[in-house]
Design a protein around this motif. Sequence first.
Motif: not given
Length: 322
Positions: A297-302, A306-310, A98-100, A117-120
């Motif tokens: 929800x917390x996994x979605x924030x992670x 990561x998407x912003x950074x990478x 998702x992030x890279x 959708x992330x579970x965690x």
Amino acid sequence: MTPRPFRILIAAAMLAAAVPACAQDAYPAKPVRLIVNFPAGGPLDTVARLIAERAGRDLKQPVVVENRSGAGGNIGAEAVAHATPDGYTLLMSTDTVVTVNPFAYRKMSFDPVRDLEPVGLAGTFNQVLVTHPGLKIRDLKQFLAAGKDKDLSYASAGVASPGHIVFEMLKARTQIRGTHVPYKGNAPALSDVLAGQVPAGFLATPTAVQYIKGGKLVALAVSGLKRDPLLPDVPTVAETGIANFDAEFAFVMFLPSGTPAAIRARWEQQLKTVFADADFQKKLLAQGVRPQTSNGAAAAQWLAAGRTRWGELIRKLGVSLD
């Protein structure tokens, strides 16, 4: 008194309304597939199988791990993204799908943000910067000094892999030079660093730790903000003076988007139960994986962070893969 025909209709309507609830209560009524989008034998696969074993006992249905690797995890992730959202197909992946990958691959047949959708979170892990002993560098400061005087080639598990993007992050923060030598996985990258063919590389901690402890590799720093449990004596990059350097990665469990909320909540609770087990935590730590979990929800924030950074770094690198 209500006429008998109307009583029959009311009873039928109540029965029909109860069917979905009963069906949902019966979940799972058949085996569940947990797709791992990288090859068998690695830390992600090991963690997935540990979770599947415990979840199978709790849910009273087999949770079958299926490896579908390739294209940086896209092949397995696509299978889940296109699966029926009924809770019988899940994905265990690194967060990079998702992030890279959306920034690195020119064409993807699915949108991981929209279709999954992330579970965690299902554990977090570091990369460790290692050098061949023949380089005669013993700490990160010496490495950075050498990298400003000459170009130091470095190995990674492939273009847009965690080792690649973390080294490029280090280059951007320190202005050192370094030529990327990509491989098809951690194992061949590790092999050539061990042989001295390539002098350095950021590699997944679990794959390198035995060679570090055996003196065949020198560990200079780990990539996350916290020291790695497998290498407690190795400092973080941030500890050496590069403030706020944080490149930690995560394993994440996903469901296809549109999965009923009750089933998603069932798996969130299942992850919480598994990660609360002391024996499970020890097994994760032995794999170099920090036993960290969260809700969806917390996994979605992670993932968003990561998407912003990478994403920004991938754009600067100009990485473009088929």
